[in-house]
Design an enzyme around this catalytic site. Structure first.
Site, PDB file in Angstrom:
ATOM      1  N   HIS A  44      49.521 -23.155 -13.677  1.00  0.00           N
ATOM      2  CA  HIS A  44      50.446 -22.718 -14.514  1.00  0.00           C
ATOM      3  C   HIS A  44      50.459 -23.192 -15.998  1.00  0.00           C
ATOM      4  O   HIS A  44      49.396 -24.104 -16.015  1.00  0.00           O
ATOM      5  CB  HIS A  44      51.925 -22.940 -14.049  1.00  0.00           C
ATOM      6  CG  HIS A  44      52.125 -24.382 -13.540  1.00  0.00           C
ATOM      7  ND1 HIS A  44      51.700 -24.764 -12.384  1.00  0.00           N
ATOM      8  CD2 HIS A  44      52.666 -25.420 -14.267  1.00  0.00           C
ATOM      9  CE1 HIS A  44      51.878 -26.318 -12.370  1.00  0.00           C
ATOM     10  NE2 HIS A  44      52.761 -26.637 -13.336  1.00  0.00           N
ATOM     11  N   THR A  47      48.098 -20.941 -20.276  1.00  0.00           N
ATOM     12  CA  THR A  47      46.393 -20.635 -20.458  1.00  0.00           C
ATOM     13  C   THR A  47      45.654 -21.763 -19.883  1.00  0.00           C
ATOM     14  O   THR A  47      46.081 -22.920 -19.493  1.00  0.00           O
ATOM     15  CB  THR A  47      46.420 -20.835 -22.031  1.00  0.00           C
ATOM     16  OG1 THR A  47      47.087 -22.007 -22.662  1.00  0.00           O
ATOM     17  CG2 THR A  47      46.824 -19.602 -22.560  1.00  0.00           C
ATOM     18  N   ARG A  48      44.280 -21.293 -19.768  1.00  0.00           N
ATOM     19  CA  ARG A  48      43.286 -22.359 -19.621  1.00  0.00           C
ATOM     20  C   ARG A  48      41.970 -22.213 -20.304  1.00  0.00           C
ATOM     21  O   ARG A  48      41.561 -20.946 -20.443  1.00  0.00           O
ATOM     22  CB  ARG A  48      42.884 -22.084 -17.829  1.00  0.00           C
ATOM     23  CG  ARG A  48      44.058 -22.631 -16.871  1.00  0.00           C
ATOM     24  CD  ARG A  48      44.058 -23.975 -16.971  1.00  0.00           C
ATOM     25  NE  ARG A  48      44.817 -24.578 -15.853  1.00  0.00           N
ATOM     26  CZ  ARG A  48      46.071 -24.764 -16.093  1.00  0.00           C
ATOM     27  NH1 ARG A  48      46.894 -24.551 -17.333  1.00  0.00           N
ATOM     28  NH2 ARG A  48      47.160 -25.320 -15.224  1.00  0.00           N
ATOM     29  N   LYS A 262      48.762 -26.454 -27.531  1.00  0.00           N
ATOM     30  CA  LYS A 262      48.819 -27.172 -26.359  1.00  0.00           C
ATOM     31  C   LYS A 262      47.583 -28.248 -26.083  1.00  0.00           C
ATOM     32  O   LYS A 262      46.598 -27.841 -26.586  1.00  0.00           O
ATOM     33  CB  LYS A 262      48.698 -25.778 -25.332  1.00  0.00           C
ATOM     34  CG  LYS A 262      48.694 -26.497 -23.673  1.00  0.00           C
ATOM     35  CD  LYS A 262      48.292 -25.363 -22.949  1.00  0.00           C
ATOM     36  CE  LYS A 262      47.675 -25.571 -21.666  1.00  0.00           C
ATOM     37  NZ  LYS A 262      47.543 -24.659 -20.699  1.00  0.00           N
ATOM     38  N   HIS A 267      42.990 -36.785 -16.528  1.00  0.00           N
ATOM     39  CA  HIS A 267      43.595 -38.023 -15.715  1.00  0.00           C
ATOM     40  C   HIS A 267      44.756 -38.978 -16.333  1.00  0.00           C
ATOM     41  O   HIS A 267      44.704 -39.984 -16.054  1.00  0.00           O
ATOM     42  CB  HIS A 267      42.430 -38.685 -15.350  1.00  0.00           C
ATOM     43  CG  HIS A 267      41.291 -38.223 -14.805  1.00  0.00           C
ATOM     44  ND1 HIS A 267      41.517 -37.456 -13.504  1.00  0.00           N
ATOM     45  CD2 HIS A 267      39.837 -38.192 -15.041  1.00  0.00           C
ATOM     46  CE1 HIS A 267      40.025 -37.068 -13.375  1.00  0.00           C
ATOM     47  NE2 HIS A 267      39.356 -37.194 -14.149  1.00  0.00           N
ATOM     48  N   CYS A 312      51.434 -30.692 -13.898  1.00  0.00           N
ATOM     49  CA  CYS A 312      50.655 -29.762 -12.841  1.00  0.00           C
ATOM     50  C   CYS A 312      49.646 -30.727 -12.337  1.00  0.00           C
ATOM     51  O   CYS A 312      49.844 -32.085 -12.455  1.00  0.00           O
ATOM     52  CB  CYS A 312      49.805 -29.128 -14.251  1.00  0.00           C
ATOM     53  SG  CYS A 312      48.552 -27.909 -13.728  1.00  0.00           S
ATOM     54  N   LYS A 345      38.447 -21.724 -15.005  1.00  0.00           N
ATOM     55  CA  LYS A 345      37.615 -20.614 -15.581  1.00  0.00           C
ATOM     56  C   LYS A 345      36.729 -19.937 -14.743  1.00  0.00           C
ATOM     57  O   LYS A 345      36.169 -18.885 -14.922  1.00  0.00           O
ATOM     58  CB  LYS A 345      36.865 -21.386 -17.063  1.00  0.00           C
ATOM     59  CG  LYS A 345      36.050 -22.423 -16.491  1.00  0.00           C
ATOM     60  CD  LYS A 345      35.277 -22.996 -17.372  1.00  0.00           C
ATOM     61  CE  LYS A 345      36.045 -24.352 -18.219  1.00  0.00           C
ATOM     62  NZ  LYS A 345      36.685 -25.358 -17.370  1.00  0.00           N
TER      63      LYS A 345
END
Ligand code: FAD
Length: 383
Positions: A44, A47-48, A262, A267, A312, A345
């Site tokens: 979620h 976008t990626r 964004k 990490h 996330c 992706k």
């Protein structure tokens, strides 16, 4: 047999697998414990990034080329634009792993690319303020995928091809039925199938004992900040980025759907969790401070008021490569745990690989480096 293939977990990977299996005519059941889509897992946040000069390892590049083709296929099948091209920047110190790794992949696979200094990046893309002496690989095919909409598109295409998808149903356990079958027990029923695909993301360790020690969930936080100069932060002016800077490794994307650009830190604060169900989901002031400090330094024209913060999960292996393999004891069970912060992706091509493996044979894709039995994942292996 109730189904030929059951998929446990219909997120990024599971939804793509459902489509690839259903379009091959397989009788498929996908079981998802939350909604489709939802904001409790790893896919979620709208976008990626997708990028080709893969600094992590050049062996991912052929998978990426196929992933691009399959993203375009699901776009055609759904009639939706899901992959938006912006170009990509992979930047850092000239002798650093990120820049050198991206350059190696670009050269080895003859990708269209330019090498720019930080100063040249800042001039061409004025949203950026990189250290002038840094080096960047600019690659024009990079961009992003509308990740939540892509899950919906894959599920709808799978349903149109005959797949059955159940949301709000949790897989509690599964049992092998000899070499050629499984029984899956959920909180709502019990189903038999010839093959089981485990695509449970951060919960993989709960459904696949061999991954318990290997696939470690980690809390991440994403930030969206209102740009002070919005024209510089649209998909037409702002390439997606991966940056290695003094503060760590960061990634970011243009304004899209949420009114802010964004970004996040790989990490984030190093917060691994024993179970994803224990994750601290509410972002706090320290999360925001850490992320805003990065933006103030490297994207000062983007550093307006905070528009959104969201948690996330990464699911990390020690070598940060995926695990895509058959279960070592039950070959009718396929494990696909592609995360370590960079898996989305690949969903489209992982769906195809899963469908190949569920067919009983091999796959034409080179996934040897992603097998479960590899030296880096042995107990006591050097890290
Ligand atoms: C903040 C952040 C930023 C990222 N940025 C990028 C990026 O820019 N580019 C990129 O390529 N990758 C990125 N990644 C990584 C990428 O998002 C993940 O690799 C990908 O989303 C993993 O997909 P998945 O299908 O394995 O997990 P998910 O999409 O989480 O799917 C797993 C599903 O299994 C379900 N499930 C679990 N247990 C059960 C059960 N018992 N019964 C039924 N269902 C179950 C879950 O509810 C979930 O829906 C990022 C990840 C994070 C967290």
């Amino acid at each position: 047999m109730d189904f030929e293939v059951i998929i446990a977990g219909v997120g990024g990977m599971g939804s793509a697998a459902a489509w690839q299996l259903a379009r091959r005519g397989r009788r498929v059941l996908g079981i998802e414990r939350f909604d489709i889509p939802h904001a409790m897992g790893s896919s979620h946040g709208v976008t990626r990034i997708i990028r080709l000069p893969y600094y992590e390892d050049p062996r991912y590049v052929p998978l990426l080329r196929r992933a691009y083709e399959l993203w375009r296929e699901i776009e055609a099948a759904s009639g939706e634009r899901l992959l938006i091209t912006t170009g990509s920047i992979d930047a850092g110190a000239e002798d650093g792993d990120l820049f050198q790794g991206a350059l190696t992949s670009a050269r080895e696979h003859r990708l269209a690319h330019e090498v720019l200094t930080g100063a040249q990046v800042n001039e061409r893309f004025p949203a950026y303020q990189l250290p002038p002496a840094h080096r960047a690989v600019y690659q024009p095919d990079g961009g992003f995928i509308a990740s939540e909409r892509a899950i919906v598109a894959h599920v709808r295409a799978a349903q149109a091809a005959g797949a059955e998808i159940h949301a709000r149903e949790r897989v509690l356990e599964w049992r092998s039925r000899g070499t050629d079958g499984v029984t899956v027990i959920t909180d709502k029923g019990r189903y038999n199938a010839s093959r089981l695909v485990l695509t449970a993301g951060a919960w993989m360790g709960e459904l696949a004992a061999p991954l318990k020690r290997i696939a470690i969930p980690e809390r991440q936080v994403l930030a969206w900040l209102q740009p002070l100069q919005p024209a510089l932060f649209g998909p037409d002016r702002f390439p997606v980025f991966n940056l290695a800077v003094d503060e760590g490794r960061y990634y970011g994307l243009p304004v899209y759907e949420v009114p802010g650009f964004k970004f996040g830190r790989y990490h984030h604060r190093g917060e691994t969790v024993a179970s994803p169900d224990d994750l601290r989901r509410e972002p706090d002031a320290e999360d925001e401070r850490l992320l805003r400090e990065f933006a103030e330094r490297y994207f000062p024209r983007g550093c307006g008021p905070t528009m959104a913060l969201r948690t996330c999960m990464f699911t990390n292996t020690v070598d940060e490569h995926f695990v895509i393999d058959r279960h070592p004891e039950y070959p009718q069970v396929i494990l696909a745990s592609p995360c370590s912060g960079h898996g989305y992706k690949f969903c489209s091509v992982v769906g195809e690989i899963i469908a190949d493996l569920a067919g009983g044979g091999g796959t034409r894709h080179d996934i040897d480096f992603l097998r479960l039995a590899r030296p880096a994942l042995e107990p006591g292996a050097k890290q």
